[in-house]
Scaffold this active site. Structure first.
Site, PDB file in Angstrom:
ATOM      1  N   CYS A 182      27.544  -2.430  53.144  1.00 33.31           N
ATOM      2  CA  CYS A 182      27.252  -3.441  52.132  1.00 33.31           C
ATOM      3  C   CYS A 182      27.942  -3.043  50.829  1.00 33.31           C
ATOM      4  CB  CYS A 182      25.745  -3.568  51.924  1.00 33.31           C
ATOM      5  SG  CYS A 182      25.301  -4.809  50.678  1.00 33.31           S
ATOM      6  N   THR A 248      30.714  -8.088  54.328  1.00 34.11           N
ATOM      7  CA  THR A 248      31.363  -8.864  53.281  1.00 34.11           C
ATOM      8  C   THR A 248      32.300  -7.979  52.463  1.00 34.11           C
ATOM      9  OG1 THR A 248      29.487  -8.478  51.800  1.00 34.11           O
ATOM     10  CG2 THR A 248      29.479 -10.518  53.096  1.00 34.11           C
ATOM     11  N   GLY A 274      33.501 -15.604  54.984  1.00 38.60           N
ATOM     12  CA  GLY A 274      34.130 -16.882  55.295  1.00 38.60           C
ATOM     13  C   GLY A 274      35.605 -16.732  55.630  1.00 38.60           C
ATOM     14  N   GLY A 301      34.592 -14.873  59.007  1.00 39.50           N
ATOM     15  CA  GLY A 301      35.470 -16.037  58.968  1.00 39.50           C
ATOM     16  C   GLY A 301      35.533 -16.876  60.219  1.00 39.50           C
TER      17      GLY A 301
END
Length: 445
Positions: A182, A248, A274, A301
């Site tokens: 993270c 992410t 994404g 993604g």
């Protein structure tokens, strides 16, 4: 350079203070060896033992808001997902609440959504609460065939990792996903990428978790890590039964809306997910599959069949989805797997497993790609072309005016076109593509 020296010294002093404040990492019991608790992907219901391959694309929900409760996980199973990973659990939440907003769309200059930024710092329930009620309820709602992953994040205390791994396994997890990647909110608390960017510390954490767990352990990494391959190798060497990539990517939200606002209104680093992270994570998955050789689950993604196939060809044996589900709904699973199956059938491939890793040999270096056999040239599909001329000034200003419009037809000077691909970016209707000059009958790019 001299102007940067005070800042560099300040950063060095800050790093030294962090190290001094970091809790002591206590060793495991003397002589304890690292051991693997098994392969994570064999927990998936669609592994065919007889054929040693997967019957179809293995799609599960990544750790995200849709998996923040047993009911959400139960809904995913009812709609056909092969598995789901819980929101990240921790024994002692480090923040009192999440910032608001904690989820923001990431947009380009044309205001098109290219991903999502998140700054979720904690889940509503502690690890103890999840193990007491939510994990058993999720298991009851989904059945034993459903692959229930539990995401865990602790600090540098190896005892915490060992204890949390044992507790989550006993509560009903199919496998554990160690969140050591993270990028926001966690590193300053000696968690997340603080651990994932230190292969030595990561190895000890994985060893501790494996020693406490009776179920397989996967490690979730970050494609932006400066030591991705080294960290992955350390995880596998210390018992990890699979790798998940990527968490992410670190980023910042826009600041233009702060113009004219009172001082004190600020932004904080967030995690980007994404479609915008796809190129970076394709490379990461290829590196992990090709250099480390471990089983990889790709996340980042995925929104369509092409993304699943890309990841599979680069070595991913399963994929996880989150951002696309949050914007399009849980029913995405059915169309995703149907479209993957259709594309495989059209290409003559019998199964998802048959294409896993098949594209790794096509990832090469720049020297080989500069060979004449790789020469490309732009071609136009006149059926799709609307003669909007968007590509003409782009080629004239940034390439060399190889595109023109003559007698209401778009023409490309194939003898001079260098195949740079810039016109493809300008075309709003995907009427342009690159073709291999040496093999006009071959596949297009």
């Amino acid at each position: 350079m001299r102007g940067d020296l005070p800042k560099a010294l300040e950063e060095h002093e800050r790093a030294q203070r962090c190290l001094a404040e970091m809790p002591e990492v206590e060793p495991l019991l003397a002589g304890e060896e690292a051991h693997s608790t098994g392969n994570v992907l064999r927990q998936m219901e669609r592994w065919d033992d007889a054929e040693e391959q997967y019957e179809c694309a293995l799609t599960s929900l990544a750790s995200a808001p849709p998996t923040a409760s047993a009911r959400g996980i139960g809904r995913s199973a009812a709609l056909g997902w092969a598995g789901a990973v819980t929101k990240t659990l921790t024994r002692e939440p480090q923040y009192a609440r999440n910032p608001t907003p904690s989820l923001l769309p990431a947009r380009d200059l044309g205001w098109q959504r290219i991903g999502m930024l998140n700054n979720e710092l904690r889940t509503p329930m502690t690890l103890d609460e999840w193990c007491a009620s939510e994990i058993p309820e999720a298991r009851e709602l989904t059945g034993t065939d459903f692959c229930l992953g539990v995401s865990v994040m602790e600090g540098p205390s190896l005892r915490d990792w060992e204890s949390s791994a044992r507790q989550c396994g006993e509560a009903g997890a199919s496998y554990l996903e160690l969140n050591v990647s993270c990028p926001h909110g966690a590193p300053e608390k000696f968690r997340g990428t603080f651990i994932g960017d230190d292969p030595g510390l990561l190895g000890e954490v994985v060893k501790a978790a494996c020693s406490g767990s009776a179920v397989p352990v996967a490690v979730k990494l970050n494609a932006s890590s400066h030591c991705l391959v080294e960290a992955a190798a350390a995880a596998v060497a210390n018992g990890a039964g699979g790798l998940v990539c990527t968490n992410t990517i670190p980023g910042l939200p826009p600041l233009d809306h702060l113009l004219g606002r009172a001082e004190g209104v600020s932004v904080t680093p967030m995690g980007l997910s994404g479609s915008s992270v796809l190129p970076m994570n394709r490379l990461a998955v290829a590196q992990l599959s090709g250099e480390v050789g471990a089983d990889v689950m790709a996340v980042g993604g995925v929104s369509g069949a092409a993304d699943v196939i890309d990841y599979a060809m680069l070595g991913a044996r399963a994929v996880q989805v989150a951002t696309a589900v949050m914007s399009r709904g849980l029913k995405l699973c059915a169309s995703l797997e149907q479209n993957v199956t259709s594309r495989l059938a059209a290409a003559g491939d019998a199964s998802f497993g048959s294409i896993v890793g098949s594209g790794l040999q096509r990832v090469t270096d720049a020297d080989q790609c500069s060979d004449e056999s790789f020469t490309r040239t732009a071609e136009v599909d006149m059926v799709r072309c609307t003669l909007c001329r968007a590509c003409v000034p782009v080629c004239a200003e940034s390439a060399a005016s190889y595109i023109s419009v003559t007698h209401d037809l778009l023409r490309i000077d194939e003898d001079r076109c260098t195949g740079c691909g810039l016109c493809l970016m300008a075309c709003p209707v995907d009427a342009l593509h690159l073709s291999n000059l040496s093999d006009r009958e071959g596949p297009d790019v």
